[in-house]
Design a protein around this motif. Structure first.
Motif, short mmCIF file in Angstrom:
data_model
loop_
_atom_site.label_atom_id
_atom_site.label_comp_id
_atom_site.label_asym_id
_atom_site.label_seq_id
_atom_site.Cartn_x
_atom_site.Cartn_y
_atom_site.Cartn_z
N VAL A 1 0.84 -1.20 0.00
CA VAL A 1 0.00 0.00 0.00
C VAL A 1 0.88 1.25 0.00
N TYR A 2 0.30 2.35 -0.49
CA TYR A 2 0.96 3.64 -0.39
C TYR A 2 0.84 4.15 1.05
N PRO A 3 1.87 4.88 1.54
CA PRO A 3 1.81 5.37 2.92
C PRO A 3 0.54 6.14 3.25
N LYS A 4 0.02 6.92 2.30
CA LYS A 4 -1.17 7.73 2.57
C LYS A 4 -2.41 6.87 2.80
N ASP A 5 -2.38 5.60 2.36
CA ASP A 5 -3.56 4.74 2.48
C ASP A 5 -3.47 3.74 3.63
N LYS A 6 -2.36 3.77 4.39
CA LYS A 6 -2.14 2.70 5.37
C LYS A 6 -3.20 2.69 6.47
N ASN A 7 -3.67 3.86 6.91
CA ASN A 7 -4.68 3.88 7.98
C ASN A 7 -6.00 3.27 7.51
N LEU A 8 -6.41 3.62 6.30
CA LEU A 8 -7.65 3.05 5.76
C LEU A 8 -7.54 1.54 5.60
N LEU A 9 -6.40 1.08 5.13
CA LEU A 9 -6.22 -0.38 4.96
C LEU A 9 -6.22 -1.10 6.30
N ARG A 10 -5.68 -0.46 7.35
CA ARG A 10 -5.72 -1.09 8.68
C ARG A 10 -7.18 -1.33 9.10
N GLU A 11 -8.03 -0.36 8.81
CA GLU A 11 -9.44 -0.51 9.18
C GLU A 11 -10.06 -1.69 8.45
N VAL A 12 -9.68 -1.90 7.19
CA VAL A 12 -10.20 -3.05 6.44
C VAL A 12 -9.74 -4.35 7.09
N TRP A 13 -8.46 -4.45 7.43
CA TRP A 13 -7.94 -5.67 8.08
C TRP A 13 -8.73 -6.01 9.34
N PHE A 14 -8.93 -5.01 10.18
CA PHE A 14 -9.51 -5.30 11.50
C PHE A 14 -11.04 -5.33 11.50
N ASN A 15 -11.67 -4.77 10.49
CA ASN A 15 -13.13 -4.79 10.42
C ASN A 15 -13.67 -5.91 9.54
N TYR A 16 -12.86 -6.39 8.59
CA TYR A 16 -13.40 -7.33 7.61
C TYR A 16 -12.58 -8.63 7.51
N SER A 17 -11.77 -8.89 8.52
CA SER A 17 -11.10 -10.20 8.57
C SER A 17 -11.14 -10.70 10.01
N THR A 18 -10.74 -11.95 10.19
CA THR A 18 -10.75 -12.54 11.53
C THR A 18 -9.44 -12.31 12.27
N THR A 19 -8.47 -11.68 11.61
CA THR A 19 -7.17 -11.50 12.26
C THR A 19 -7.27 -10.56 13.46
N ILE A 20 -6.44 -10.82 14.48
CA ILE A 20 -6.39 -9.93 15.65
C ILE A 20 -5.04 -9.22 15.72
N GLY A 21 -4.25 -9.38 14.66
CA GLY A 21 -2.96 -8.71 14.60
C GLY A 21 -2.49 -8.63 13.15
N MET A 22 -1.75 -7.58 12.84
CA MET A 22 -1.30 -7.38 11.47
C MET A 22 0.10 -6.78 11.52
N ARG A 23 1.03 -7.36 10.73
CA ARG A 23 2.39 -6.84 10.68
C ARG A 23 2.48 -5.76 9.62
N GLU A 24 3.28 -4.75 9.92
CA GLU A 24 3.40 -3.63 8.98
C GLU A 24 4.86 -3.19 8.93
N ASN A 25 5.38 -3.06 7.73
CA ASN A 25 6.77 -2.65 7.55
C ASN A 25 6.90 -1.69 6.38
N LYS A 26 7.86 -0.78 6.52
CA LYS A 26 8.22 0.06 5.38
C LYS A 26 9.15 -0.74 4.48
#
Length: 407
Positions: free
Chosen positions: A308-333
């Motif tokens: 993802v582009y840096p400007k979209d990372k917050n929106l994508l986090r919301e997708v991970w936590f609202n629309y998947s069963t995961t309770i954790g997500m790794r994020e790296n530059k």
């Protein structure tokens, strides 16, 4: 592509930002014309003068006028004042949006409806003019991106029409909460307001990215000084930067930083995974990949990775936590080098097609026709897709060989 980087790490107010944009090269006549467009009293004297703050040169804004008592204005009063002016539509829209953000915050702070909010200091001609000046300056510059650094919170107490209030004042805190604007704590001996409600409302209106650009090709620097003497440099700076300088000058690969977001999931059905991948792509992911992994207790799981582009990372986090069963997500530059590319549309004998053009370091241009366009034409004509691709490349070759490569 020209962008602006607003370094407000020492504080931000409307007049400081307007002064910095003037120093950056926005014509003074634009600000003077705003007085006429707003039908402001001819005796109102708006001045921008060179000065210094603890040895830092910049421009400070002063407003000298015949003294008169201004009445408080409601949001609708200010909105109508702006709509009835001769400002252009962009400046009207953005200025109204700034006051709308202020009104939304004030309504929550005071427990009122937005229609019942009355601005006191923020409703003065001074504040209205600061906001209009900033909006008209950005309209003149038309930046591709606007970067901000996180503004400082300040500390201490200020005296307002409501009486003494702690810093940050409630309106600043509410805007920061609503718009998810991180406030920094400045190691500073000054006690007072250094991020004003007008300043943070302007950030909320114009922010594209909260960060320093990965590469800063500086063309100009503008410095706006604050009017307070706070025993330290009191200024805001704006940098005009070129984000695509390497593309234009060298036709060389460009370096950029992007974000990898990844989760391993072992408690979702394949159908659910497919929906998640589609949601991630729809939310702005550059690409999404998945593959099988062996997880704890010998369970088979799926690794899903979104780029993802840096400007979209917050929106994508919301997708991970609202629309998947995961309770954790790794994020790296992660870093990548990319060739200059663009999408152009061409009319062909088969209809309009979109073509991706890529500039190679040796100056050669390669093209790729968008597959969805090929698919649609194939369905319409019955021509096999490989034959169609061949025909279109021949037809388009005369276009892209002569096409001007510019940004």
């Amino acid at each position: 592509m020209k962008s602006i980087f607003i370094d407000c790490s020492l504080g931000i107010s409307g007049d400081m930002l307007a002064s910095a944009l003037l120093d950056l090269g926005v014509p003074h006549s634009i600000f003077l014309n705003n007085l006429i467009s707003l039908n402001i009293d001819k005796n109102y004297n708006l001045q921008f003068q060179f000065g210094d703050s603890e040895g830092i040169r910049g421009i400070v804004c002063t407003k000298n006028k015949i003294q008169f008592k201004e009445l408080s204005r409601s949001f609708n009063d200010i909105k109508n004042l702006l709509l009835d002016s001769s400002l252009n539509d962009y400046v009207k829209k953005k200025s109204i949006r700034v006051f709308e953000i202020l009104a939304e915050a004030e309504a929550i702070v005071h427990g009122n409806e937005i229609s019942d909010v009355h601005f006191h200091e923020l409703g003065s001609i001074d504040s209205i003019l600061d906001i209009v000046n900033v909006c008209s300056a950005i309209d003149f510059l038309k930046p591709y991106n606007i970067y901000f650094l996180n503004p400082p919170s300040g500390k201490g107490i200020v005296y307002t029409s409501h009486g003494p209030l702690p810093v940050p004042v409630p309106t600043v805190l509410e805007i920061a909460r609503q718009k998810k604007i991180p406030l920094t704590v400045l190691d500073d001996k000054y006690f007072g307001e250094i991020t004003t409600p007008t300043g943070i409302a302007l950030i909320a209106t114009f922010i594209d990215k909260f960060s320093q650009p990965d590469k800063i090709n500086i063309e100009k620097i503008g410095i706006g000084l604050g009017s307070k003497n706070i025993s330290r440099p009191n200024f805001l700076r704006v940098l005009l930067i070129d984000e695509k300088a390497d593309y234009i000058e060298n036709n060389q690969p460009s370096y950029e930083t992007i974000i990898s977001q990844e989760a391993w999931i072992d408690d979702s059905t394949p159908e659910d995974i497919a929906v998640l991948i589609e949601r991630l792509r729809s939310a702005g992911a550059i690409d999404v990949v998945c593959y099988s992994v062996d997880m704890k207790k010998n369970r088979k799981g799926i690794c899903i990775q979104a780029i993802v582009y840096p400007k979209d990372k917050n929106l994508l986090r919301e997708v991970w936590f609202n629309y998947s069963t995961t309770i954790g997500m790794r994020e790296n530059k992660i870093s990548r080098w990319i060739l200059p590319r663009r999408i152009v549309s061409h009319k062909t004998k088969f209809g309009k097609v979109n073509v991706k053009q890529v500039m190679r370091p040796n100056g050669q241009i390669s093209i790729k026709i968008e597959h969805k366009d090929l698919t649609q034409i194939t369905l319409n004509t019955g021509i096999p897709i490989e034959e169609l691709r061949h025909k279109l490349i021949i037809e388009l070759s005369e276009f892209y060989e002569l096409d001007d490569w510019s940004f």
